[in-house]
Scaffold this motif. Structure first.
Motif, PDB file in Angstrom:
ATOM      1  N   UNK A  92       0.830  -1.211   0.000  1.00  0.00           N
ATOM      2  CA  UNK A  92       0.000   0.000   0.000  1.00  0.00           C
ATOM      3  C   UNK A  92       0.859   1.253   0.000  1.00  0.00           C
ATOM      4  N   UNK A  93       1.894   1.221   0.819  1.00  0.00           N
ATOM      5  CA  UNK A  93       2.761   2.394   0.898  1.00  0.00           C
ATOM      6  C   UNK A  93       3.488   2.614  -0.422  1.00  0.00           C
ATOM      7  N   UNK A  94       3.954   1.525  -1.019  1.00  0.00           N
ATOM      8  CA  UNK A  94       4.681   1.698  -2.280  1.00  0.00           C
ATOM      9  C   UNK A  94       3.740   2.232  -3.359  1.00  0.00           C
ATOM     10  N   UNK A  95       2.517   1.744  -3.336  1.00  0.00           N
ATOM     11  CA  UNK A  95       1.551   2.264  -4.305  1.00  0.00           C
ATOM     12  C   UNK A  95       1.329   3.760  -4.105  1.00  0.00           C
ATOM     13  N   UNK A  96       1.181   4.154  -2.866  1.00  0.00           N
ATOM     14  CA  UNK A  96       0.981   5.580  -2.600  1.00  0.00           C
ATOM     15  C   UNK A  96       2.186   6.386  -3.062  1.00  0.00           C
ATOM     16  N   UNK A  97       3.368   5.821  -2.842  1.00  0.00           N
ATOM     17  CA  UNK A  97       4.578   6.504  -3.304  1.00  0.00           C
ATOM     18  C   UNK A  97       4.499   6.758  -4.804  1.00  0.00           C
ATOM     19  N   UNK A  98       4.067   5.749  -5.535  1.00  0.00           N
ATOM     20  CA  UNK A  98       3.993   5.923  -6.986  1.00  0.00           C
ATOM     21  C   UNK A  98       2.901   6.890  -7.388  1.00  0.00           C
ATOM     22  N   UNK A  99       1.773   6.834  -6.683  1.00  0.00           N
ATOM     23  CA  UNK A  99       0.709   7.782  -6.998  1.00  0.00           C
ATOM     24  C   UNK A  99       1.208   9.208  -6.831  1.00  0.00           C
ATOM     25  N   UNK A 100       1.996   9.431  -5.784  1.00  0.00           N
ATOM     26  CA  UNK A 100       2.458  10.792  -5.537  1.00  0.00           C
ATOM     27  C   UNK A 100       3.582  11.193  -6.483  1.00  0.00           C
ATOM     28  N   UNK A 101       4.478  10.250  -6.780  1.00  0.00           N
ATOM     29  CA  UNK A 101       5.525  10.572  -7.749  1.00  0.00           C
ATOM     30  C   UNK A 101       4.889  10.934  -9.085  1.00  0.00           C
ATOM     31  N   UNK A 102       3.824  10.221  -9.406  1.00  0.00           N
ATOM     32  CA  UNK A 102       3.143  10.508 -10.660  1.00  0.00           C
ATOM     33  C   UNK A 102       2.535  11.910 -10.643  1.00  0.00           C
ATOM     34  N   UNK A 103       1.959  12.254  -9.499  1.00  0.00           N
ATOM     35  CA  UNK A 103       1.382  13.595  -9.400  1.00  0.00           C
ATOM     36  C   UNK A 103       2.483  14.646  -9.565  1.00  0.00           C
ATOM     37  N   UNK A 104       3.631  14.384  -8.951  1.00  0.00           N
ATOM     38  CA  UNK A 104       4.739  15.336  -9.066  1.00  0.00           C
ATOM     39  C   UNK A 104       5.127  15.535 -10.527  1.00  0.00           C
ATOM     40  N   UNK A 105       5.332  14.404 -11.221  1.00  0.00           N
ATOM     41  CA  UNK A 105       5.812  14.559 -12.596  1.00  0.00           C
ATOM     42  C   UNK A 105       4.747  15.207 -13.456  1.00  0.00           C
ATOM     43  N   UNK A 106       3.491  14.877 -13.176  1.00  0.00           N
ATOM     44  CA  UNK A 106       2.423  15.452 -13.977  1.00  0.00           C
ATOM     45  C   UNK A 106       2.286  16.955 -13.737  1.00  0.00           C
ATOM     46  N   UNK A 107       2.430  17.382 -12.482  1.00  0.00           N
ATOM     47  CA  UNK A 107       2.284  18.811 -12.200  1.00  0.00           C
ATOM     48  C   UNK A 107       3.457  19.609 -12.777  1.00  0.00           C
ATOM     49  N   UNK A 108       4.644  19.043 -12.701  1.00  0.00           N
ATOM     50  CA  UNK A 108       5.789  19.736 -13.310  1.00  0.00           C
ATOM     51  C   UNK A 108       5.576  19.846 -14.816  1.00  0.00           C
ATOM     52  N   UNK A 109       5.132  18.746 -15.382  1.00  0.00           N
ATOM     53  CA  UNK A 109       4.865  18.720 -16.821  1.00  0.00           C
ATOM     54  C   UNK A 109       3.829  19.783 -17.185  1.00  0.00           C
ATOM     55  N   UNK A 110       2.776  19.858 -16.385  1.00  0.00           N
ATOM     56  CA  UNK A 110       1.708  20.787 -16.705  1.00  0.00           C
ATOM     57  C   UNK A 110       2.184  22.231 -16.625  1.00  0.00           C
ATOM     58  N   UNK A 111       2.988  22.499 -15.593  1.00  0.00           N
ATOM     59  CA  UNK A 111       3.489  23.861 -15.416  1.00  0.00           C
ATOM     60  C   UNK A 111       4.250  24.294 -16.675  1.00  0.00           C
TER      61      UNK A 111
END
Ligand code: SF4
Lengths: 394, 145
Positions: A92-111
């Motif tokens: 569960x924790x590793x999944x959450x880690x990936x969900x958040x890493x994905x959000x990070x990369x997506x937000x940087x990309x969007x910016x």
């Protein structure tokens, strides 16, 4: 000058919903918007019915290459719910880690994409360069940069080692510094203020009426975040805040996303410090009993919703996906009404429809008479020039 | 002599048009990731353009969906000769993971002729840069690759 109909698109490098906007113009003003979708409809939902659950793991991932992990997470949650298996805490924790890493990369990309749309290409180069840090972390743990293939039914496929944890934390330190800088830029930089403030207004009541999701809704002052409202993975244990602003404009959407970067960093730090020990996967049977399940997650763009009906075989009977961009389209049509043509690219980009979309525009003047062929790039240039002429530096 | 000049210009600074024919977007961001300072394919003169009429190289991603088929053909026809087509990604090369879906036509080469394939799902930005450079080298050697 009479009314002009201006179709934008249909070429749109997005996920399931490439769009075609037919914009009715009165002079420079947008009077009405008609959105047509479905150009890259591949038929994934139907295709899933002919593949086994394990094969579908990889297919679901490829619904969208940016929020790929949110889709897999939904799929595995659905299957696990029908199977009635509890995944290990560490998974569960590793999944959450990936969900958040994905959000990070997506937000940087969007910016970066937003910067590109307003003619601020330096920002694009900066944020994409920083995004590479996230990509490297993703690659280090999962072995791939974009479609990570991390999930298995019943857990995750790869473990996070101590070495990885250290690297992730280092990466977070760097990204935090960069995010501070972007916060500065977003709030003080004239280029962004001039183009984003009071543009693409979506009032709170409209956001509710059109069921906007994700950062688009949060920038209109609605506190909606599936991570808090219906916690999945390990969000229940993880402390974080839901970011909202009430400026209702494009600037608000920029600010929400930049501040969410900090929240994601906070979550990742917490996860790394509290990573439980133990198994990362429980064994799951190949056949899934009859049943129905829904699952939703907060993808970087908003609520991503999946439905699964199984019939006791190795293959799903029905699968349904609703992605956040689709949910935001009605709200987008509302935002576009009454704005200037020159603002269209940034407003469209502000809901983050997976990419700055417009590649080709067919200008139809009057009633259905084919006119000049314009492309998205020219529309972008036009918009930059339009603002320059009016003395707004862009 | 004039021909030589045109070829020289094309090899030194190919203008590319990126077109998504129904991909999952994974390949598209990787193409953009090849443009940023880390790899910077712009140093080879590769410039991203917005219209087919300016482009020498068409970079396609994704399986051709039924809706995009006609549009892909149209874009290809609008490009000036000589034109080159590069396919990025597995699903553009053969249909890949989407094989058999009702909305999918098949690889890019079922619709237009293709000069180079860059496999991977998605290929790394380095692979994309490498593919482009190999294409340029072969154009340099003689006409069509
Ligand atoms: S090759 Fe893979 S990553 Fe690239 S567009 Fe196709 S499915 Fe997506």
């Amino acid at each position: 000058m009479g009314r002009v109909k201006l179709p934008i698109g249909p070429q749109h490098p997005a996920l399931k919903e490439p769009e075609n906007f037919t914009i009715t113009l009165d002079g420079e003003r947008v009077v009405d918007v008609d959105i047509r979708i479905g150009y890259t409809h591949r038929g994934i939902e139907k295709l899933m019915e002919s593949r086994t659950y394990t094969q579908n793991l990889y297919l679901v991932e490829r619904i969208c290459g940016i929020c790929s992990y949110a889709h897999v997470e939904n799929f595995t949650q659905n299957v696990e719910e029908i199977l009635g298996i509890q995944i290990p805490k560490r998974a569960e924790y590793i999944r959450t880690l990936f969900l958040e890493l994905e959000r990070l990369h997506s937000h940087f990309l969007w910016l970066g994409v937003a910067g590109h749309e307003i003619g601020f290409d330096t920002l694009f180069m900066y944020t994409w360069q920083d995004r590479e840090v996230v990509q490297d972390l993703l690659e280090m743990i999962s072995g791939n940069r974009v479609n990570y293939a991390m999930n298995a039914i019943g857990g995750v496929r790869r473990d996070v080692s101590v070495e990885h944890q250290k690297k992730v934390l280092q990466g977070m330190d760097y990204l935090e510094k960069r995010a501070e800088y972007y916060k500065e830029v977003a709030i003080n930089e004239k280029t962004i203020l001039a183009r984003a403030e009071n543009v693409g207004i979506l009032k709170t009541k409209d956001a509710l009426k059109f069921s906007a999701v994700g950062p688009t809704a949060r920038a209109s002052g609605i506190t909606v975040d599936i991570r808090k409202d219906d916690p999945y993975a390990s969000y229940l244990d993880t402390p974080f805040d839901v970011i909202t602003t009430n400026t209702n404009d494009v600037l608000g959407r920029v600010v929400v996303r930049v501040l969410e970067i900090f929240e994601s960093i906070k979550i990742i730090r917490y996860l790394m410090a509290h990573l439980p020990v133990g198994e990362i996967v429980t064994k799951a049977p190949r056949k899934v009993p009859e049943g129905e399940s829904i699952s939703h997650t907060e993808a970087p763009r908003g609520e991503d919703f999946h439905y699964l009906r199984s019939n006791g075989t190795e293959k799903p009977e029905r699968y349904k996906v609703r992605t956040p961009t689709l949910a935001n389209l009605p709200a987008l049509a509302e935002m576009l009404k009454g704005t200037y043509l020159a603002d269209v690219p940034i407003i469209v980009a502000a809901i983050d429809p997976c990419m700055g979309c417009m590649d080709r525009v067919l200008l139809l003047k009057g009633n259905e008479k084919p006119g000049e062929l314009v492309d998205g790039e020219r529309l972008r240039r036009y918009s930059i020039k339009w603002f320059a002429e009016r003395g707004w530096k862009a | 002599m004039f021909k030589g000049l045109v070829k020289w210009a094309r090899v030194k600074s190919p203008w590319i048009l990126h077109m998504n024919c129904g991909s999952c977007n994974g390949c598209d961001i990787e193409i953009l990731a090849a443009l940023i300072p880390r790899l910077d394919v712009e140093r080879f003169g590769v410039l991203l353009k917005g219209t087919p009429r300016h482009a020498d190289v068409l970079v396609c991603t994704g399986p051709v969906t039924k809706q995009m088929k006609e549009r892909l053909k149209r874009v290809y026809d609008q490009m000036p000769e000589p034109k080159f087509v590069v396919v990025v990604g597995q699903c553009g090369s053969s249909g890949g993971i989407y094989q058999g879906a009702y909305g999918v036509e098949g690889g890019i080469d079922t619709v237009i002729p293709v000069n180079a394939y860059i496999p991977g799902c998605p290929p790394r930005p380095d692979a994309i840069a490498d593919g482009l450079i190999k294409l340029l080298a072969s154009i340099d050697k003689g006409g069509k690759p």
